[in-house]
Design a protein around this motif. Structure first.
Motif, PDB file in Angstrom:
ATOM      1  N   ILE A 137      43.660  51.390  52.617  1.00 44.43           N
ATOM      2  CA  ILE A 137      44.900  51.441  51.859  1.00 44.43           C
ATOM      3  C   ILE A 137      44.728  50.531  50.640  1.00 44.43           C
ATOM      4  N   ARG A 138      45.041  51.046  49.508  1.00 48.01           N
ATOM      5  CA  ARG A 138      44.886  50.287  48.254  1.00 48.01           C
ATOM      6  C   ARG A 138      46.211  49.617  47.912  1.00 48.01           C
ATOM      7  N   VAL A 139      46.179  48.321  47.730  1.00 44.77           N
ATOM      8  CA  VAL A 139      47.387  47.540  47.436  1.00 44.77           C
ATOM      9  C   VAL A 139      47.282  46.988  46.019  1.00 44.77           C
ATOM     10  N   ILE A 140      48.274  47.323  45.193  1.00 45.91           N
ATOM     11  CA  ILE A 140      48.301  46.928  43.791  1.00 45.91           C
ATOM     12  C   ILE A 140      49.399  45.902  43.589  1.00 45.91           C
ATOM     13  N   ARG A 141      49.056  44.798  42.940  1.00 47.76           N
ATOM     14  CA  ARG A 141      50.067  43.787  42.609  1.00 47.76           C
ATOM     15  C   ARG A 141      50.377  43.895  41.122  1.00 47.76           C
ATOM     16  N   VAL A 142      51.659  44.082  40.783  1.00 45.90           N
ATOM     17  CA  VAL A 142      52.064  44.214  39.386  1.00 45.90           C
ATOM     18  C   VAL A 142      53.154  43.194  39.079  1.00 45.90           C
ATOM     19  N   GLU A 143      53.115  42.705  37.853  1.00 45.67           N
ATOM     20  CA  GLU A 143      54.096  41.734  37.390  1.00 45.67           C
ATOM     21  C   GLU A 143      55.083  42.456  36.472  1.00 45.67           C
ATOM     22  N   LEU A 144      56.370  42.432  36.836  1.00 45.19           N
ATOM     23  CA  LEU A 144      57.394  43.073  36.019  1.00 45.19           C
ATOM     24  C   LEU A 144      57.764  42.179  34.849  1.00 45.19           C
ATOM     25  N   ASP A 145      58.426  42.761  33.845  1.00 47.86           N
ATOM     26  CA  ASP A 145      58.847  41.986  32.675  1.00 47.86           C
ATOM     27  C   ASP A 145      59.820  40.879  33.054  1.00 47.86           C
ATOM     28  N   SER A 146      60.546  41.074  34.148  1.00 48.48           N
ATOM     29  CA  SER A 146      61.506  40.065  34.606  1.00 48.48           C
ATOM     30  C   SER A 146      60.829  38.891  35.296  1.00 48.48           C
ATOM     31  N   GLY A 147      59.510  38.993  35.520  1.00 49.36           N
ATOM     32  CA  GLY A 147      58.784  37.937  36.221  1.00 49.36           C
ATOM     33  C   GLY A 147      58.646  38.179  37.707  1.00 49.36           C
ATOM     34  N   VAL A 148      59.296  39.245  38.209  1.00 52.28           N
ATOM     35  CA  VAL A 148      59.223  39.572  39.637  1.00 52.28           C
ATOM     36  C   VAL A 148      57.890  40.252  39.933  1.00 52.28           C
ATOM     37  N   THR A 149      57.292  39.902  41.061  1.00 56.29           N
ATOM     38  CA  THR A 149      56.043  40.523  41.494  1.00 56.29           C
ATOM     39  C   THR A 149      56.334  41.645  42.477  1.00 56.29           C
ATOM     40  N   GLU A 150      55.783  42.814  42.196  1.00 52.29           N
ATOM     41  CA  GLU A 150      55.939  43.969  43.077  1.00 52.29           C
ATOM     42  C   GLU A 150      54.578  44.356  43.645  1.00 52.29           C
ATOM     43  N   TYR A 151      54.611  44.913  44.848  1.00 55.95           N
ATOM     44  CA  TYR A 151      53.387  45.395  45.493  1.00 55.95           C
ATOM     45  C   TYR A 151      53.514  46.897  45.745  1.00 55.95           C
ATOM     46  N   LEU A 152      52.469  47.630  45.403  1.00 56.90           N
ATOM     47  CA  LEU A 152      52.433  49.074  45.562  1.00 56.90           C
ATOM     48  C   LEU A 152      51.295  49.449  46.501  1.00 56.90           C
ATOM     49  N   ALA A 153      51.559  50.383  47.389  1.00 58.43           N
ATOM     50  CA  ALA A 153      50.525  50.882  48.304  1.00 58.43           C
ATOM     51  C   ALA A 153      50.218  52.319  47.951  1.00 58.43           C
ATOM     52  N   THR A 154      48.929  52.673  47.932  1.00 55.15           N
ATOM     53  CA  THR A 154      48.536  54.020  47.560  1.00 55.15           C
ATOM     54  C   THR A 154      47.242  54.418  48.260  1.00 55.15           C
ATOM     55  N   ASN A 155      47.025  55.725  48.371  1.00 60.22           N
ATOM     56  CA  ASN A 155      45.744  56.236  48.862  1.00 60.22           C
ATOM     57  C   ASN A 155      44.936  56.857  47.724  1.00 60.22           C
ATOM     58  N   VAL A 156      45.333  56.581  46.469  1.00 56.15           N
ATOM     59  CA  VAL A 156      44.552  56.999  45.301  1.00 56.15           C
ATOM     60  C   VAL A 156      43.477  55.943  45.073  1.00 56.15           C
ATOM     61  N   MET A 157      42.248  56.245  45.412  1.00 51.86           N
ATOM     62  CA  MET A 157      41.164  55.268  45.342  1.00 51.86           C
ATOM     63  C   MET A 157      40.352  55.357  44.043  1.00 51.86           C
ATOM     64  N   ASP A 158      40.746  56.242  43.148  1.00 52.79           N
ATOM     65  CA  ASP A 158      40.028  56.414  41.881  1.00 52.79           C
ATOM     66  C   ASP A 158      40.048  55.105  41.090  1.00 52.79           C
ATOM     67  N   PRO A 159      38.880  54.467  40.854  1.00 50.03           N
ATOM     68  CA  PRO A 159      38.865  53.183  40.132  1.00 50.03           C
ATOM     69  C   PRO A 159      39.274  53.315  38.664  1.00 50.03           C
ATOM     70  N   ASP A 160      39.264  54.537  38.129  1.00 48.94           N
ATOM     71  CA  ASP A 160      39.699  54.725  36.745  1.00 48.94           C
ATOM     72  C   ASP A 160      41.208  54.563  36.593  1.00 48.94           C
ATOM     73  N   ILE A 161      41.942  54.674  37.701  1.00 43.64           N
ATOM     74  CA  ILE A 161      43.389  54.433  37.669  1.00 43.64           C
ATOM     75  C   ILE A 161      43.597  52.939  37.911  1.00 43.64           C
ATOM     76  N   THR A 162      43.932  52.216  36.858  1.00 44.36           N
ATOM     77  CA  THR A 162      44.010  50.752  36.903  1.00 44.36           C
ATOM     78  C   THR A 162      45.385  50.288  37.381  1.00 44.36           C
ATOM     79  N   PRO A 163      45.516  49.003  37.751  1.00 45.45           N
ATOM     80  CA  PRO A 163      46.831  48.480  38.134  1.00 45.45           C
ATOM     81  C   PRO A 163      47.895  48.685  37.064  1.00 45.45           C
ATOM     82  N   GLU A 164      47.535  48.537  35.794  1.00 46.43           N
ATOM     83  CA  GLU A 164      48.512  48.744  34.722  1.00 46.43           C
ATOM     84  C   GLU A 164      48.964  50.203  34.673  1.00 46.43           C
TER      85      GLU A 164
END
Length: 414
Positions: free
Chosen positions: A246-273
């Motif tokens: 399971i691929r877990v992505i950590r993203v920082e929102l403009d508000s400063g809140v940290t969100e975590y996303l889970a995906t089964n898209v393993m393509d490395p060309d799809i970046t966290p941004e």
């Protein structure tokens, strides 16, 4: 005519054909009803339901006699007889018309919009408040106000599968007959190990926002791949006990809140941004619910029975898709004619399209079929524009505790 106008016209022609077919109409009536020749036929009631709005029933009865003279709607029909007659029409009739709009759209659309080669869908649910009839309380269940337990409400729950790039409601309940290059986006609250394993095993791509859980604590970077083992016997028995990634992505929102996303898209060309951008596309389903509730007034049910609720539910889903086709066409024309140095961007006015469409829809179905009317509808949608408000942010409001918001006895005067 262009692609969208051809799709819109084809859907209307097919609906018109079905509503003129006794075989189709009779397949969606309750047995032993509408078998005798009476003043109020099954076709009359169907057109009444498609033509009616939030006005009081006596106003709608007057309007349909004035607006749709072609169907020879009988005058001096009582509200009671019409309310009773609609109970013998199965909601499946309108559900089939809605499904028809989806099927024809995807069969005829020239080119599908994609996000980095993927078709993007979003799933979300809503809880519309229903009239507090005995039938609704029995079928949909009861909901209590915690501050006043004596107050009881009837609420339904539905889930929508929505194509966020095409602006089309695909289904009103989750179904997964999708192209392999599709991603389904879910909000928080949907993720479970069992659900994720289902998507992984069936090779269906998904992206889910995570609540705080053990997967987040195991994530050591902005982009981690974690091996997920079965944590309970039910998961093991259903999907096997083999670890899956399971691929877990950590993203920082403009508000400063940290969100975590889970995906089964393993393509490395799809970046966290890029996943952050994809997650924001889910907001379009929130806008779609706003359209359904506030512009189409989906929760302002004119009938108080479960049959009436389902009939109006599918009618509004059909209307939403047909209006989206008009708006897609208008938005493309507006974008093509805009100058690159324009300070503001514009889109077709959705409220105008809905209002104009509802004025014309049943007239196109029962009178002489005039393609010029469709052309004028599409052309006028381009003229009526609204400015796109970019970078708008809204704080999520805390809902009040089960306060009644819809009152079936309050009708619109127009």
């Amino acid at each position: 005519m262009n692609c969208y106008q051809n799709i819109f016209t084809r859907i209307l022609i097919c609906i018109r054909h079905l509503l003129s077919s006794d075989g189709f109409l009779n397949s969606h009536r309750v047995e032993n009803h509408f078998v005798r020749k009476r003043k109020l036929s099954l076709r009359h009631v169907v057109f009444y339901l498609l033509h009616t709005n939030r006005c009081a029933m006596h106003q709608n009865l007057s309007r349909i006699c004035d607006d749709l003279s072609e169907i020879d709607f009988p005058d001096q029909i009582s509200k009671q007889s019409l309310s009773k007659a609609r109970q013998w029409i199965l909601p499946s009739l309108f559900k089939e018309l809605f499904a028809l709009s989806v099927r024809i759209y995807y069969e005829m659309v020239d080119r599908r919009k994609t996000w980095h080669g993927y078709h993007v869908f979003a799933v979300d649910g809503s809880k519309p408040q229903l009239p507090n009839s005995r039938g609704n309380l029995a079928l949909f269940g009861k909901r209590f106000n915690t501050s006043n337990p004596s107050q009881v409400y009837s609420m339904a729950l539905y889930s929508t599968l929505y194509d966020v790039l095409e602006d089309i409601i695909v289904d009103c309940s989750l179904h997964l007959d999708l192209a392999r290059q599709s991603i389904i986006i879910y909000d928080r609250g949907y993720y479970s190990e069992k659900m994720y394993r289902f998507f992984f095993d069936n090779k269906i791509f998904c992206l889910m926002r995570l609540k705080s859980n053990r997967i987040i604590t195991r994530s050591k970077s902005d982009d981690s791949i974690i091996m997920l083992s079965a944590t309970n016997r039910a998961a093991s028995d259903t999907h096997g006990s083999d670890p899956i990634p399971i691929r877990v992505i950590r993203v920082e929102l403009d508000s400063g809140v940290t969100e975590y996303l889970a995906t089964n898209v393993m393509d490395p060309d799809i970046t966290p941004e890029m996943f952050k951008e994809l997650s924001f596309l889910r907001w379009k389903i929130e806008s779609k619910y706003n359209e359904l509730k506030n512009r189409l007034e989906m929760e302002e049910f004119s009938g108080a029975t479960p049959v009436s609720v389902e009939q109006e539910f599918y009618i509004n889903m059909l209307y939403s898709n047909l209006c989206a086709i008009v708006k897609n066409d208008a938005d493309e024309k507006i974008a093509a004619s805009s100058r690159p140095d324009n300070k503001y961007k514009y889109q077709a006015n959705r409220s105008y399209i809905i209002g104009r469409f509802k004025d014309l829809f049943t007239r196109l179905l029962c009178g002489e079929f005039q393609r010029s009317v469709i052309y004028d509808l599409f052309r006028s949608a381009v003229r009526h524009q609204s400015q796109i408000q970019s970078d708008r942010k809204f704080a999520r409001k805390k809902k009040k505790d089960n306060l009644q918001t819809h009152f079936n006895h309050k009708k619109s005067a127009v």
